[in-house]
Design a protein around this motif. Structure first.
Motif: not given
Length: 719
Positions: A31-45
């Motif tokens: 009912y909380k309607q969480y939206e989890l977005m994965n924007l991880g990028v390999p090698g990032e710093t």
């Protein structure tokens, strides 16, 4: 909807820990309607420089700051979860310059997110399974953790728990250690997700060792995890591509609109599996509570159930208090207060039906192991001892129904009273004993009869009734999961002689195919003016004194013999038509937590198999046999209904677990599941069931918060 964006390097991009968090939040707080977005990028710093040998020198490491403003302005997250540090040390010995760039980059990241109006959680770098680079990450993690205290940041330490886990695995050769130094396996991803969820207040996960442990409250958790991971991958690839963040070797991804549509289909599949409750092996019990030894009767058109109150966790050393359940239709039952006040706090077992005589009602319970006669003006009580002072003490008082003699105590339990057509009363009790009851209804005749039966083993729980001129005497054989009822019948007198029927004289026994165990001490009752007879029996499926009572129709052959009862746990439904309010259908139900499954141990039958689950759906199934209970240590202890839309609500009936001990609670309502308004409940402990609140509200969500008494709900009905 709350949008949570995860940024980080390849460990975040892998996505397992985000899928774990997504699955847990989706299942526990849909009912909380969480939206989890994965924007991880390999090698990032978090800073722009890169070691020359990265990617064979073909490209520099990505810098989060080149894309951060785009994330914040276009996606407008409510929360950013940032996990950096693994790449910043360049997999080389500690270097102060690189360390300073890491700190500056993290501070810059923190300030930018806060300036946008979003919240941010920093996550320490994971552990490195290899050389001295682990010491570098020690330093990076320690600095991040220090910001909790020096700058009041929200920082989650995953490095420490992962390091301890790795050290323990190295001590156990049988346990596999991840082959790759920097990319964790699923076990490590679970640690990351667990620590993040613990920091978000999900304390019940403290002892969970896997995502399966964390999702124990959903039967189809493995199927759901696959769907969540599929949804996460589709959305991750689409958003990274849409935002221009995908690099060489990454999936191109679908157009965002197409990905969102596909994710919505998967979400509906997840909802379907989430709403499927675990099996309910307890079926449709008569009463939404644990009761045994039930004596059921019809008085002035109403149904009464006098019984032993079970569920007090100490076997035969105790019992619950005396109450009487009452119903107008045989479906909706209620009680209020104590039936027999002076017996409160004593072992109160196996009361008889209430017998009308001399303008009063007489009841014959077993108290502290001895039979007594009690009297009241009404069948609802309050009852008091029919003779002598209305008080109890151990081992017994002079008011016992049977009298001691020759130095022997007045042994006898489980009184059953039968009044014949000539108004003569009879009493039957343990070990197949019977006698006349004098007209005063408290004196047992000295001429005691031993009823002869084919089975001569220990027996209790006698049942006696008369139908079409035939007397029936039912008695128990065995006990625990092997409880049975046998019978004899006669035509001459309530004291016999009796004969066993040709063929089987067992009318109820354990049914292994239907998983019904130990159908024992109960009663037979008739609907006045009909030839409808019903058999009530306790079922031993929770073991010890944690029994519930069920009712089946009793059938007869033309010669008066009884059909062996085809036991079911489905109940017999309403036995009387009544006017009732319209019950509101429930779209969904949620809970603050769910108690782990309980495997019930057999007591006398190795073939016994039963597991009890405590899903929140059980509180709205109308079955009475199943219940929701929260996890141990859950101080919130709430159950919430979703009606699917805002609509009028007039009344709430809550049947708590162990209602005879009393409950206090708060009833609240909401239209959005965020803003709650109290509309019922009470702060003091009240002994009754159900707890009824008359409300005139418009709501989509209602929530019960249990503040006193045993935490759990058998049933919750809204009208």
């Amino acid at each position: 909807m709350k949008r949570i964006v995860f940024i980080g390097d390849s460990i975040t991009c892998q996505g397992q820990y985000i899928s774990n968090i997504d699955a847990f939040l989706s299942l526990k707080y849909p009912y909380k309607q969480y939206e989890l977005m994965n924007l991880g990028v390999p090698g990032e710093t978090v800073f722009g420089s890169s070691e020359p040998e990265h990617a064979g020198g073909s490209s520099a490491r990505p810098d989060v700051h080149t894309r951060l403003q785009k994330i914040l302005t276009q996606l407008k997250p409510d929360l950013v979860v940032a996990c950096y540090g693994m790449n910043e040390g360049a997999y080389k010995p500690f270097n102060e310059e690189r360390f300073q760039k890491f700190k500056d980059g993290i501070i810059r990241l923190h300030d930018a997110v806060k300036k946008s109006g979003a919240s941010i959680i920093h996550v320490t770098p994971p552990v490195y399974n290899g050389n001295i680079y682990g010491n570098v990450l020690d330093t990076y993690a320690d600095w991040l953790i220090s910001q909790r205290y020096t700058a009041e940041w929200n920082v989650i330490d995953i490095y420490g728990p992962m390091k301890r886990y790795l050290e323990n695995k190295r001590k156990e050769p049988a346990l596999p250690v991840a082959k790759e130094a920097m990319h964790p396996g699923e076990d490590w991803h679970f640690i990351i997700s667990k620590e993040i969820l613990l920091s978000l207040g999900q304390k019940e996960l403290a002892k969970a060792g896997s995502i399966q442990d964390a999702l124990y409250f959903v039967p189809e958790h493995d199927t759901i995890m696959k769907l969540v991971r599929q949804r996460q991958e589709i959305l991750k690839d689409a958003w990274l591509n849409h935002m221009g963040f995908n690099s060489a070797g990454m999936n191109k991804g679908r157009p965002v609109g197409e990905a969102i549509a596909r994710a919505a289909v998967i979400s509906r599949q997840i909802t379907h599996f989430r709403q499927v409750p675990p099996p309910n092996p307890f079926g449709h019990a008569l009463i939404p509570d644990m009761i045994a030894d039930a004596s059921i009767q019809v008085i002035n058109g109403s149904f009464y159930c006098y019984a032993t109150t079970d569920g007090y966790d100490n076997g035969l050393k105790t019992s619950g208090p005396p109450v009487v359940w009452k119903s107008e239709d045989f479906v909706n039952w209620r009680f209020s207060g104590c039936l027999f006040p002076s017996a409160f706090g004593h072992k109160y077992w196996a009361p008889s039906a209430a017998i009308a005589a001399h303008g009063k009602y007489f009841l014959y319970p077993t108290i502290n192991g001895f039979m007594y006669a009690a009297v009241a003006d009404k069948p609802e009580g309050p009852f008091k001892l029919a003779t002598g002072k209305d008080t109890f003490y151990l081992p017994y008082t002079p008011a016992t129904l049977l009298k001691s003699g020759e130095g022997k105590p007045p042994h006898g339990i489980d009184a059953e009273i039968f009044v014949d057509d000539d108004k003569q009363a009879y009493i039957y009790w343990q070990l197949r004993k019977a006698a006349k009851l004098h007209a005063d209804m408290v004196t047992v005749d000295s001429a005691i009869t031993m009823i002869k039966t084919p089975h001569t083993v220990y027996s209790e729980g006698p049942i006696f009734f008369k139908r079409k001129g035939i007397y029936y005497y039912l008695y128990t054989v065995g006990g625990a999961e092997k409880y049975q009822y046998a019978y004899v019948m006669g035509h001459h007198s309530p004291l016999g002689p009796f004969t066993a029927p040709t063929g089987s004289n067992i009318i109820s026994t354990t049914d292994y195919k239907r998983h019904i165990f130990g159908p024992g001490h109960g009663s037979v009752f008739n609907i006045p003016g009909t030839d409808d007879y019903y058999f009530a029996y306790l079922e031993f499926g929770r073991g010890s004194t944690n029994r519930q009572t069920y009712v089946n129709k009793l059938g007869f052959n033309a010669d008066g013999t009884i059909h062996p009862v085809s036991l079911t746990m489905e109940g017999v439904g309403a036995l009387k038509k009544t006017k009732s309010l319209h019950s509101l259908p429930v779209a969904d139900v949620f809970a603050s937590s769910v108690r782990p499954n309980l495997v019930i141990k057999p007591e006398g039958d190795t073939l016994f198999r039963r597991t009890e689950s405590f899903a929140p759906q059980f509180a709205t199934d109308g079955a009475n046999g199943s219940r929701w209970m929260p996890a141990s240590g859950d101080t919130a202890s709430w159950l919430m209904m979703d009606l699917g839309k805002v609509q009028p609500v007039k009344r709430s009936d809550v049947y708590f677990v162990r209602p005879t001990a009393g409950h206090a609670y708060i009833l609240e309502y909401s239209v959005d599941a965020d803003n709650w308004i109290p509309c019922g409940g009470h702060a003091d402990l009240k002994t009754q069931s159900p707890h009824t609140d008359q409300v005139k509200i418009k709501a989509r969500y209602l929530r019960v918060r249990i503040t006193g008494g045993v935490k759990g709900i058998w049933e919750w009905n809204l009208y």
